[in-house]
Scaffold this active site. Structure first.
Site: not given
Ligand code: 5RP
Length: 218
Positions: A28, A82, A95-96, A103
């Site tokens: 995600t 990611g 987890g951002g 995940e």
């Molecule tokens: C989502 C995640 C994403 O992998 C993480 O936040 C990185 O995000 P992005 O690819 O937008 O930089 O862990 O829960």
């Protein structure tokens, strides 16, 4: 080159790990969105994917990629996702985007975890990025008090409910010198569903998009 262009580079490079007939584990986030877009160019060759969020499911379906339930697929060969931070040991903070629980499940069910990111995500040690923790709503205050004992400063993520109906605490100022030990300790707190440290199940390969191309850490 922009951060987003670097994410796209990493996403394109991950296609190398995808083989005909696979059911691909899909993470995600904005980097994975690029991956889903390039995966769509192979949609006639792969069986489909297992998704880690409602958002990725929607994007895959829009592209005509079949989405399987993990319960019907068994183990997967490859998971692509990611990260918010990674060390050279491939320990991650994730987890951002709030999808950390699914995940972690799909990563755990996969033989190879291919992590894709722009080069700003490679850090000497984890913890500058506030650590996301998914929590059962009625345990929020209790868990926050427990996290404070670790020196962290938990902040309730505003107006956010996970795909599983839970809340997220973003924990600032955590010193994560031993990611495996910290993941294990935090996992003992009742009410925590998932800790955003991916160290017991780290990535197997990290593909970083850089100004000049790709850097791979294995
Ligand atoms: C989502 C995640 C994403 O992998 C993480 O936040 C990185 O995000 P992005 O690819 O937008 O930089 O862990 O829960």
């Amino acid at each position: 080159m922009s951060q987003d262009d670097k994410k796209k580079r990493a996403a394109e490079a991950a296609l190398e790990y995808i083989e005909a007939g696979m059911i691909v584990g899909v993470g995600t986030g904005s980097t994975v969105n690029h991956f889903i877009d390039v995966l769509a160019t192979m949609k006639g060759k792969i069986e489909g994917g297992v998704s880690s969020s409602e958002a990725s499911t929607e994007r895959m379906k829009k592209h005509g990629i079949r989405v399987f339930d993990l319960n019907e697929t068994g183990g997967l060969s490859v998971y692509v996702d990611g990260a918010d931070e990674s060390t050279k040991h491939l320990h991650l903070i994730k987890g951002g985007g709030g999808a950390l629980t699914r995940e972690k499940i799909v990563a755990g069910a996969s033989e190879k975890f291919v992590c894709i990111a722009d080069d700003s995500k490679l850090v000497p040690y984890l913890g500058k990025f506030p650590l996301p923790i998914e929590v059962i709503p009625m345990a929020r205050s209790f868990v926050a008090r427990e996290l404070a004992k670790f020196g962290g400063r938990p902040v309730w993520r505003d107006n956010f409910v996970t795909d599983n109906g839970n809340v997220i605490l973003d924990v600032h100022d955590m010193e994560i010198m031993d990611p495996v030990a910290m993941e294990n300790e935090l996992n003992k707190i009742a009410g925590i569903v998932t800790v955003g440290i991916f160290a017991n199940r780290p990535a197997d390969v990290l593909i970083l998009g850089t100004d000049t191309g790709i850097q791979t850490v294995e």
